[in-house]
Design a protein around this motif. Structure first.
Motif, PDB file in Angstrom:
ATOM      1  N   LEU A 218       0.834  -1.197   0.000  1.00  0.00           N
ATOM      2  CA  LEU A 218       0.000   0.000   0.000  1.00  0.00           C
ATOM      3  C   LEU A 218       0.871   1.250   0.000  1.00  0.00           C
ATOM      4  CD1 LEU A 218      -2.982  -0.696   2.422  1.00  0.00           C
ATOM      5  CD2 LEU A 218      -2.892  -0.909  -0.047  1.00  0.00           C
ATOM      6  N   GLY A 219       0.439   2.292  -0.751  1.00  0.00           N
ATOM      7  CA  GLY A 219       1.135   3.552  -0.747  1.00  0.00           C
ATOM      8  C   GLY A 219       2.544   3.435  -1.304  1.00  0.00           C
ATOM      9  N   VAL A 220       3.342   4.463  -1.028  1.00  0.00           N
ATOM     10  CA  VAL A 220       4.746   4.513  -1.446  1.00  0.00           C
ATOM     11  C   VAL A 220       5.575   4.808  -0.208  1.00  0.00           C
ATOM     12  CG1 VAL A 220       6.455   5.712  -2.859  1.00  0.00           C
ATOM     13  CG2 VAL A 220       4.158   5.302  -3.762  1.00  0.00           C
ATOM     14  N   PRO A 221       6.659   4.074   0.030  1.00  0.00           N
ATOM     15  CA  PRO A 221       7.434   4.269   1.261  1.00  0.00           C
ATOM     16  C   PRO A 221       8.026   5.672   1.359  1.00  0.00           C
ATOM     17  CG  PRO A 221       8.654   2.918  -0.311  1.00  0.00           C
ATOM     18  CD  PRO A 221       7.268   3.071  -0.858  1.00  0.00           C
ATOM     19  N   THR A 222       8.153   6.140   2.585  1.00  0.00           N
ATOM     20  CA  THR A 222       8.762   7.438   2.847  1.00  0.00           C
ATOM     21  C   THR A 222      10.241   7.407   2.485  1.00  0.00           C
ATOM     22  OG1 THR A 222       7.225   7.912   4.636  1.00  0.00           O
ATOM     23  CG2 THR A 222       9.304   9.099   4.668  1.00  0.00           C
ATOM     24  N   ASN A 223      10.684   8.397   1.717  1.00  0.00           N
ATOM     25  CA  ASN A 223      12.118   8.543   1.411  1.00  0.00           C
ATOM     26  C   ASN A 223      12.386   9.988   1.059  1.00  0.00           C
ATOM     27  OD1 ASN A 223      11.930   8.697  -1.745  1.00  0.00           O
ATOM     28  ND2 ASN A 223      10.688   6.929  -1.128  1.00  0.00           N
ATOM     29  N   PHE A 224      13.624  10.392   1.133  1.00  0.00           N
ATOM     30  CA  PHE A 224      14.015  11.780   0.907  1.00  0.00           C
ATOM     31  C   PHE A 224      15.172  11.829  -0.077  1.00  0.00           C
ATOM     32  CE2 PHE A 224      12.106  11.472   5.058  1.00  0.00           C
ATOM     33  CZ  PHE A 224      11.253  12.563   5.102  1.00  0.00           C
ATOM     34  N   ALA A 225      15.156  12.864  -0.889  1.00  0.00           N
ATOM     35  CA  ALA A 225      16.218  13.036  -1.887  1.00  0.00           C
ATOM     36  C   ALA A 225      17.406  13.769  -1.283  1.00  0.00           C
ATOM     37  CB  ALA A 225      15.691  13.814  -3.083  1.00  0.00           C
ATOM     38  N   SER A 226      18.570  13.510  -1.853  1.00  0.00           N
ATOM     39  CA  SER A 226      19.781  14.179  -1.403  1.00  0.00           C
ATOM     40  C   SER A 226      19.749  15.642  -1.808  1.00  0.00           C
ATOM     41  CB  SER A 226      21.010  13.490  -2.013  1.00  0.00           C
ATOM     42  OG  SER A 226      22.169  14.232  -1.738  1.00  0.00           O
ATOM     43  N   GLY A 227      20.228  16.507  -0.942  1.00  0.00           N
ATOM     44  CA  GLY A 227      20.279  17.933  -1.248  1.00  0.00           C
ATOM     45  C   GLY A 227      21.535  18.336  -1.981  1.00  0.00           C
ATOM     46  N   SER A 228      22.488  17.409  -2.193  1.00  0.00           N
ATOM     47  CA  SER A 228      23.740  17.740  -2.855  1.00  0.00           C
ATOM     48  C   SER A 228      23.626  17.688  -4.363  1.00  0.00           C
ATOM     49  CB  SER A 228      24.831  16.756  -2.413  1.00  0.00           C
ATOM     50  OG  SER A 228      24.503  15.433  -2.840  1.00  0.00           O
ATOM     51  N   GLY A 229      22.506  17.134  -4.867  1.00  0.00           N
ATOM     52  CA  GLY A 229      22.339  17.001  -6.306  1.00  0.00           C
ATOM     53  C   GLY A 229      22.885  15.715  -6.856  1.00  0.00           C
ATOM     54  N   SER A 230      23.619  14.928  -6.040  1.00  0.00           N
ATOM     55  CA  SER A 230      24.192  13.681  -6.521  1.00  0.00           C
ATOM     56  C   SER A 230      23.389  12.468  -6.109  1.00  0.00           C
ATOM     57  CB  SER A 230      25.633  13.524  -5.993  1.00  0.00           C
ATOM     58  OG  SER A 230      25.603  13.503  -4.568  1.00  0.00           O
ATOM     59  N   GLY A 231      22.499  12.652  -5.136  1.00  0.00           N
ATOM     60  CA  GLY A 231      21.763  11.503  -4.654  1.00  0.00           C
ATOM     61  C   GLY A 231      20.353  11.441  -5.138  1.00  0.00           C
ATOM     62  N   GLY A 232      19.950  12.319  -6.015  1.00  0.00           N
ATOM     63  CA  GLY A 232      18.578  12.304  -6.506  1.00  0.00           C
ATOM     64  C   GLY A 232      18.430  13.290  -7.623  1.00  0.00           C
ATOM     65  N   SER A 233      17.270  13.369  -8.162  1.00  0.00           N
ATOM     66  CA  SER A 233      16.994  14.202  -9.327  1.00  0.00           C
ATOM     67  C   SER A 233      16.382  15.532  -8.956  1.00  0.00           C
ATOM     68  CB  SER A 233      16.041  13.461 -10.282  1.00  0.00           C
ATOM     69  OG  SER A 233      14.835  13.158  -9.615  1.00  0.00           O
ATOM     70  N   THR A 234      16.308  15.837  -7.694  1.00  0.00           N
ATOM     71  CA  THR A 234      15.659  17.070  -7.274  1.00  0.00           C
ATOM     72  C   THR A 234      16.662  18.010  -6.671  1.00  0.00           C
ATOM     73  OG1 THR A 234      15.143  16.098  -5.148  1.00  0.00           O
ATOM     74  CG2 THR A 234      13.457  15.933  -6.851  1.00  0.00           C
ATOM     75  N   THR A 235      16.275  19.243  -6.582  1.00  0.00           N
ATOM     76  CA  THR A 235      17.114  20.263  -5.975  1.00  0.00           C
ATOM     77  C   THR A 235      16.873  20.313  -4.489  1.00  0.00           C
ATOM     78  OG1 THR A 235      15.402  21.896  -6.353  1.00  0.00           O
ATOM     79  CG2 THR A 235      17.053  21.636  -8.092  1.00  0.00           C
ATOM     80  N   PRO A 236      17.739  21.000  -3.716  1.00  0.00           N
ATOM     81  CA  PRO A 236      17.580  20.992  -2.266  1.00  0.00           C
ATOM     82  C   PRO A 236      16.227  21.507  -1.791  1.00  0.00           C
ATOM     83  CG  PRO A 236      19.745  21.801  -2.870  1.00  0.00           C
ATOM     84  CD  PRO A 236      18.994  21.655  -4.139  1.00  0.00           C
ATOM     85  N   ASP A 237      15.633  22.480  -2.489  1.00  0.00           N
ATOM     86  CA  ASP A 237      14.374  23.012  -1.986  1.00  0.00           C
ATOM     87  C   ASP A 237      13.160  22.263  -2.536  1.00  0.00           C
ATOM     88  OD1 ASP A 237      13.835  25.829  -4.216  1.00  0.00           O
ATOM     89  OD2 ASP A 237      14.725  23.851  -4.563  1.00  0.00           O
ATOM     90  N   THR A 238      13.360  21.250  -3.333  1.00  0.00           N
ATOM     91  CA  THR A 238      12.242  20.431  -3.819  1.00  0.00           C
ATOM     92  C   THR A 238      12.594  18.963  -3.649  1.00  0.00           C
ATOM     93  OG1 THR A 238      13.131  20.507  -6.068  1.00  0.00           O
ATOM     94  CG2 THR A 238      11.433  22.116  -5.501  1.00  0.00           C
ATOM     95  N   PRO A 239      12.629  18.482  -2.425  1.00  0.00           N
ATOM     96  CA  PRO A 239      13.011  17.091  -2.204  1.00  0.00           C
ATOM     97  C   PRO A 239      11.993  16.141  -2.806  1.00  0.00           C
ATOM     98  CG  PRO A 239      12.084  18.026  -0.222  1.00  0.00           C
ATOM     99  CD  PRO A 239      12.228  19.155  -1.191  1.00  0.00           C
ATOM    100  N   GLU A 240      12.459  14.916  -2.979  1.00  0.00           N
ATOM    101  CA  GLU A 240      11.593  13.914  -3.594  1.00  0.00           C
ATOM    102  C   GLU A 240      10.396  13.594  -2.706  1.00  0.00           C
ATOM    103  OE1 GLU A 240      13.602  10.436  -5.086  1.00  0.00           O
ATOM    104  OE2 GLU A 240      12.012   9.171  -4.366  1.00  0.00           O
ATOM    105  N   GLN A 241      10.553  13.754  -1.415  1.00  0.00           N
ATOM    106  CA  GLN A 241       9.488  13.334  -0.498  1.00  0.00           C
ATOM    107  C   GLN A 241       9.224  14.389   0.547  1.00  0.00           C
ATOM    108  OE1 GLN A 241       7.513  10.538  -0.437  1.00  0.00           O
ATOM    109  NE2 GLN A 241       6.489  11.734   1.105  1.00  0.00           N
ATOM    110  N   ASP A 242       7.946  14.799   0.707  1.00  0.00           N
ATOM    111  CA  ASP A 242       7.561  15.686   1.793  1.00  0.00           C
ATOM    112  C   ASP A 242       7.572  14.910   3.101  1.00  0.00           C
ATOM    113  OD1 ASP A 242       7.183  17.658  -0.004  1.00  0.00           O
ATOM    114  OD2 ASP A 242       5.008  17.427  -0.150  1.00  0.00           O
TER     115      ASP A 242
END
Length: 767
Positions: A555-579
């Motif tokens: 059920l649902g999608v697990p909680t996770n957060f994107a890296s703010g350094s730009g190397s650990g995810g596709s989002t920028t520091p002010d738009t993390p992958e997960q609220d």
């Protein structure tokens, strides 16, 4: 009311009956008040209510045994009640601390106003303060005065029973919950006791009592039968009856709806055969929010208790909660969500977290700052349309990894566990999180483990395996079986997090709905159904707040957060992958009831796929056993009564022997008229039913001697009387069809129709 009832207690028997009625009434009042504890928390008011009730009833009993008119009993009870209420709540303004003055009576409106505020702003179970305590004690004392008059003066215990049952039902109506079986059994026993004592007293007053009087014995047997049937039906049969497709709404337009159970008993809700749309959501957030209704923080090892804390009235506009307290480097996003409620009837309002303002509601609503939830004491969510402003913390992966769990203002109960936690819980938590470098990594490891192929979602496996609950034993069983639904995943996750020293709680609310439309200007719209009722855990992080996790497999999608350094995810520091406040990273397509995976549909570790089939016989067997017990209860009671009659007959009681013969006739459908003399009845049995004349004449002569000559019991004639009864019974049974004998054995009429009653004068159709 007869003169015998008004002339009070001039014999030891009447004094004894009055004492028994008073004790029974006290027990009945106590039993009727037990369900109140689900609404009002036990406290000092309980002792005050018990003492005042006992004193009031005791004062009435003293007046009656001193042979004063009954009206003085009521007056004495009122005086005692007022004096005790004064001593408890108004002694500072009373003479000698017990005699009320005008100033004492002047404090009553203030106490009642305080009670009203406590009821209006409190959340069940309410902790009673002075005002509410006064109202409760005074109400119980007043109830005792009224019921004492009804039972002992007016001699109407059945009417008192109706009032007591109504009192016991009020808490269940206010907060829907399971039947309090203990309170039900105690109240039923007390009411039956009152009826028996009152009936016996009336019987003794209307006729001269004889040794071994069958009438009193019959009343006792009938009461025993009624009690047994009532308890069996309520305790055994009722829970086994099929559940309705949906719960009936208690507010709004009165249509069919659903509600929210705050006690983690969501299995029945999720197993409903039909689902309905409970609400729709339109939000400016990039993902559909989870909607929280209730949080549960206190855990005693068996039950998670809904939070009840201070509340504040919800303003018509403006912020109801303080701004979210987060560290300065944490980004906070502002989202607006509009909720339109359809078929949801609940006092708990579904809102996204963390809400700051809630506007547009109809009725009186209260906010709980501790957990940012919204409740009402007198209204419902039905047909509400409201707007919620939420300030959502959005930390990066590095930020949440650098934070410790907890917080300076957190309640120690959020980390507490009982001392008897099964070893498998802590051992498994440490094993799964071994090697994690931060509290967040530990929680993420737990979440990943629960959502792996080692676990399966199932609504039925907990029932089939006998652990459908949220207590420690259920968690331990769940970790072994590894199949369950959201309640088991959430409870296991929270308990394991606490075993690692982390503050954790459980939230009840709704999964993000299914997307139905999207507009750049107005945001996306989602529909939430009754099958998306959900429970999930939260853990508090310093400088961020409560962070939800989604351990429920599939059920649902697990909680996770994107890296703010730009190397650990596709989002920028002010738009993390997960609220932080919404464990979803895309518009939800959470499965409906029909799409929820079940243990019977897949094969894996835990419970075999045939588990449900192997236990499907349990419920029908229990229903059959309950029906069988109900079927044999009248027979058992009749056999016991017949045995007592024969025992008395063997002791020489001719009346008992004659009554035994009459009851056999009534069971078999043979008329037993009260206007018919023993001689006429005996002659009819001989002429119409072929009984032995010597046997029936033996009984007839014995009962005539007792009735007309008032002969004493003759023990020497006892064996002959009992043997004659047995022979006559056999002859009467042989003279009726087999079906009539079967009906007489299973449903003996004599339990409800006494010989001589109007019903006993008519022959049974088809006999």
């Amino acid at each position: 009311m007869s003169a015998a009832d008004v002339t009070v207690l001039r014999t030891p028997r009447r004094r004894r009956d009055a004492t028994l009625l008073t004790v029974g009434l006290f027990a009945a009042i106590a039993a009727a008040l037990l369900p109140v504890f689900s609404v009002i928390a036990p406290g000092a008011w309980v002792a005050g209510a018990v003492f005042t009730t006992a004193a009031v009833l005791g004062a009435g009993l003293v007046v009656r045994v001193t042979r004063l008119p009954a009206v003085f009993a009521t007056v004495a009870e009122i005086v005692v009640g007022v004096v005790l209420l004064t001593a408890i709540f108004g002694r500072s303004s009373a003479i000698l601390g017990v005699i009320p003055t005008p100033a004492t009576f002047g404090t009553v409106p203030g106490l009642l106003a305080g009670a009203s505020d406590e009821i209006r702003t409190g959340v069940a179970p309410v902790v009673a303060q002075t005002g509410l305590s006064f109202l409760l004690v005074a109400a119980v004392a007043g109830l005792a005065v009224v019921l004492d008059h009804v039972v002992l003066t007016a001699r109407m215990p059945l009417l008192a029973g109706v009032g007591l049952v109504a009192v016991s039902l009020i808490p269940t109506i206010a907060i829907p919950s399971d039947i309090d079986i203990v309170a039900f059994v105690l109240l039923a026993a007390a009411l039956l006791f009152l009826l028996r004592v009152d009936t016996r007293a009336r019987t003794a007053a209307s006729s001269r009592p004889r040794a071994g009087s069958p009438r009193v014995v019959g009343i006792s047997a009938t009461a025993l039968g009624v009690a047994a049937v009532a308890v069996i039906v309520a305790v055994v049969a009722t829970p086994l009856l099929p559940q309705p497709g949906l719960r009936f709404a208690t507010g709004g337009t009165g249509g069919i709806g659903t509600t929210i159970n705050p006690n983690l008993e969501l299995g029945n809700d999720l197993r409903q055969p039909r689902e309905v749309d409970v609400l729709s959501v339109r939000t400016t957030a990039p993902t559909a929010p989870y909607l929280r209704a209730v949080t549960l923080s206190r855990f005693d090892g068996s039950v998670w208790q809904p939070d009840s804390s201070d509340t504040v009235p919800l303003p018509s506009e403006g912020a109801v909660f303080e701004p979210v307290a987060v560290d300065g480097d944490i980004t906070v996003a502002d989202y607006t969500t509009t909720v339109t409620v359809d078929q949801l009837d609940s006092p708990w309002l579904p809102v996204p977290y963390p809400a700051s303002t809630v506007t547009g509601l109809n009725g009186d609503w209260l906010g709980m700052p501790q957990n940012r939830t919204v409740v009402t004491r007198a209204g419902s969510t039905r047909e509400q349309v409201y707007e919620v402003q939420a300030d959502v913390p959005r930390p990066t992966l590095e930020q949440i990894r650098s934070r410790s769990v907890g917080g300076a203002d957190l309640d120690p109960a959020l980390t507490s566990l009982p001392g008897d936690v099964p070893a498998v819980i802590g051992d498994t938590a440490r094993e799964v999180t071994a090697g994690a470098q931060s509290p967040y990594d530990q929680l993420a490891a737990l979440q990943t483990w629960f959502r792996s192929s080692q676990f399966r979602y199932s609504l039925d496996a907990p029932v089939d395996s006998g652990f459908d609950g949220a207590g420690l034993d259920a968690v331990a069983d769940f970790l072994q079986v590894r199949a369950g639904y959201c309640v088991h995943y959430a409870s296991a996750f929270a308990v394991m997090a606490r075993s690692l020293g982390m503050p954790a709680r459980i939230v009840i609310g709704y999964l993000p709905g299914t997307a139905t439309s999207s507009s750049p200007e107005d945001g996306s719209e989602y529909t939430v159904t009754s099958s998306q009722l959900h429970a999930w855990p939260e853990v508090s992080f310093e400088g961020i707040g409560w962070v939800p996790f989604e351990p429920t497999n599939s059920l649902g999608v697990p909680t996770n957060f994107a890296s703010g350094s730009g190397s650990g995810g596709s989002t920028t520091p002010d738009t993390p992958e997960q609220d932080a406040a919404a464990p979803e990273d895309a518009p939800s397509t959470a499965p409906s009831q029909a799409a929820r995976p079940d243990i019977d549909a897949q094969n894996g570790p835990g419970v075999a796929t045939g588990a449900r089939a192997s236990t499907s016989w349990v419920a029908p067997s229990l229903v059959g056993a309950a029906l069988l017990v109900l079927l044999i209860v009248p027979s058992v009671v009749r056999v016991l009564r017949r045995g007592r009659r024969l025992t008395a007959a063997r002791a020489g009681d001719a009346v008992a022997a004659w009554r035994a013969l009459q009851e056999e006739a009534v069971d078999l459908g043979i008329p037993a008229s009260g206007a018919e003399s023993p001689r006429a009845f005996a002659a009819r049995l001989i002429a119409d039913h072929g009984v032995d004349a010597a046997d029936v004449d033996l009984l007839r002569a014995a009962v005539e001697r007792v009735s007309y000559a008032e002969d004493a019991v003759d023990p020497a004639s006892g064996p002959a009387l009992a043997e004659a009864v047995e022979r006559l019974r056999s002859r009467l049974r042989a003279g009726v069809p087999p079906t009539r004998r079967l009906v007489a054995a299973l449903l003996p009429r004599s339990l409800v129709v006494r010989p001589g009653a109007v019903e006993a004068e008519r022959e049974t159709v088809g006999s």
